[in-house]
Design a protein around this motif. Sequence first.
Motif, mmCIF file in Angstrom:
data_model
loop_
_atom_site.group_PDB
_atom_site.id
_atom_site.type_symbol
_atom_site.label_atom_id
_atom_site.label_comp_id
_atom_site.label_asym_id
_atom_site.label_seq_id
_atom_site.Cartn_x
_atom_site.Cartn_y
_atom_site.Cartn_z
ATOM 1 N N ASN A 8 1.766 -6.137 -5.934
ATOM 2 C CA ASN A 8 0.508 -6.880 -5.958
ATOM 3 C C ASN A 8 0.453 -7.879 -7.103
ATOM 4 O O ASN A 8 -0.266 -8.862 -7.031
ATOM 5 C CB ASN A 8 -0.677 -5.924 -6.032
ATOM 6 N N TRP A 9 1.214 -7.628 -8.169
ATOM 7 C CA TRP A 9 1.259 -8.585 -9.272
ATOM 8 C C TRP A 9 1.869 -9.910 -8.826
ATOM 9 O O TRP A 9 1.586 -10.958 -9.396
ATOM 10 C CB TRP A 9 2.046 -8.017 -10.452
ATOM 11 N N PHE A 10 2.721 -9.887 -7.821
ATOM 12 C CA PHE A 10 3.292 -11.113 -7.272
ATOM 13 C C PHE A 10 2.414 -11.710 -6.169
ATOM 14 O O PHE A 10 2.464 -12.903 -5.907
ATOM 15 C CB PHE A 10 4.695 -10.847 -6.718
ATOM 16 N N LEU A 11 1.623 -10.861 -5.526
ATOM 17 C CA LEU A 11 0.789 -11.311 -4.416
ATOM 18 C C LEU A 11 -0.503 -11.975 -4.878
ATOM 19 O O LEU A 11 -1.028 -12.856 -4.195
ATOM 20 C CB LEU A 11 0.469 -10.140 -3.490
ATOM 21 N N ILE A 12 -1.005 -11.579 -6.027
ATOM 22 C CA ILE A 12 -2.248 -12.164 -6.530
ATOM 23 C C ILE A 12 -2.093 -13.667 -6.783
ATOM 24 O O ILE A 12 -2.958 -14.441 -6.353
ATOM 25 C CB ILE A 12 -2.756 -11.394 -7.763
ATOM 26 N N PRO A 13 -1.012 -14.132 -7.425
ATOM 27 C CA PRO A 13 -0.867 -15.595 -7.572
ATOM 28 C C PRO A 13 -0.719 -16.328 -6.242
ATOM 29 O O PRO A 13 -1.209 -17.450 -6.095
ATOM 30 C CB PRO A 13 0.395 -15.753 -8.425
ATOM 31 N N MET A 14 -0.072 -15.674 -5.249
ATOM 32 C CA MET A 14 0.031 -16.305 -3.930
ATOM 33 C C MET A 14 -1.349 -16.473 -3.302
ATOM 34 O O MET A 14 -1.644 -17.509 -2.703
ATOM 35 C CB MET A 14 0.934 -15.472 -3.014
ATOM 36 N N ALA A 15 -2.186 -15.451 -3.428
ATOM 37 C CA ALA A 15 -3.541 -15.528 -2.888
ATOM 38 C C ALA A 15 -4.359 -16.578 -3.627
ATOM 39 O O ALA A 15 -5.214 -17.247 -3.033
ATOM 40 C CB ALA A 15 -4.215 -14.167 -2.951
ATOM 41 N N LEU A 16 -4.103 -16.733 -4.918
ATOM 42 C CA LEU A 16 -4.820 -17.759 -5.682
ATOM 43 C C LEU A 16 -4.428 -19.165 -5.235
ATOM 44 O O LEU A 16 -5.280 -20.057 -5.180
ATOM 45 C CB LEU A 16 -4.561 -17.588 -7.177
ATOM 46 N N VAL A 17 -3.163 -19.374 -4.897
ATOM 47 C CA VAL A 17 -2.732 -20.675 -4.366
ATOM 48 C C VAL A 17 -3.432 -20.950 -3.043
ATOM 49 O O VAL A 17 -3.932 -22.056 -2.794
ATOM 50 C CB VAL A 17 -1.200 -20.720 -4.209
ATOM 51 N N PHE A 50 0.816 -1.210 0.000
ATOM 52 C CA PHE A 50 0.000 0.000 0.000
ATOM 53 C C PHE A 50 0.851 1.263 0.000
ATOM 54 O O PHE A 50 0.353 2.354 -0.236
ATOM 55 C CB PHE A 50 -0.949 0.031 1.206
ATOM 56 N N ILE A 51 2.160 1.123 0.251
ATOM 57 C CA ILE A 51 3.062 2.263 0.211
ATOM 58 C C ILE A 51 3.137 2.747 -1.240
ATOM 59 O O ILE A 51 3.236 1.930 -2.159
ATOM 60 C CB ILE A 51 4.460 1.859 0.741
ATOM 61 N N PRO A 52 3.078 4.054 -1.449
ATOM 62 C CA PRO A 52 3.130 4.553 -2.831
ATOM 63 C C PRO A 52 4.359 4.045 -3.585
ATOM 64 O O PRO A 52 5.431 3.896 -3.021
ATOM 65 C CB PRO A 52 3.198 6.071 -2.648
ATOM 66 N N PHE A 53 4.167 3.759 -4.847
ATOM 67 C CA PHE A 53 5.173 3.255 -5.780
ATOM 68 C C PHE A 53 5.589 1.812 -5.496
ATOM 69 O O PHE A 53 6.553 1.330 -6.076
ATOM 70 C CB PHE A 53 6.412 4.160 -5.828
ATOM 71 N N LEU A 54 4.883 1.120 -4.616
ATOM 72 C CA LEU A 54 5.143 -0.300 -4.387
ATOM 73 C C LEU A 54 3.936 -1.148 -4.759
ATOM 74 O O LEU A 54 3.882 -2.331 -4.431
ATOM 75 C CB LEU A 54 5.526 -0.564 -2.922
ATOM 76 N N GLY A 55 2.983 -0.557 -5.445
ATOM 77 C CA GLY A 55 1.785 -1.276 -5.852
ATOM 78 C C GLY A 55 2.061 -2.396 -6.838
ATOM 79 O O GLY A 55 1.285 -3.335 -6.958
ATOM 80 N N TRP A 56 3.182 -2.325 -7.550
ATOM 81 C CA TRP A 56 3.558 -3.373 -8.499
ATOM 82 C C TRP A 56 3.744 -4.709 -7.791
ATOM 83 O O TRP A 56 3.654 -5.759 -8.417
ATOM 84 C CB TRP A 56 4.831 -2.987 -9.249
#
Length: 73
Positions: free
Chosen positions: A29-38, A21-27
């Motif tokens: 989330n592209w790595f976190l979405i597959p983890m959440a899907l697992v 959620f820190i600005p400029f670290l939103g990218w």
Amino acid sequence: MLNLASIGIGAVTFFFALFAFIPFLGWANWFLIPMALVGLVLGALSRSSSGRNFNIFVLLVCIVRLSLGGGIF
């Protein structure tokens, strides 16, 4: 047992999602979405639904954060 693994994966992913959620670290989330899907798949395979529901929540948090930042920020 799968439900505990699902909750554990969801908790780790949610911790890193808060970091993203820190600005400029939103990218991140592209790595976190597959983890959440697992975690979601493990939660779907278990008898209980709490791990699945928690990972759905984490997935929604990551997707909303990505949409707010335009997919990058």
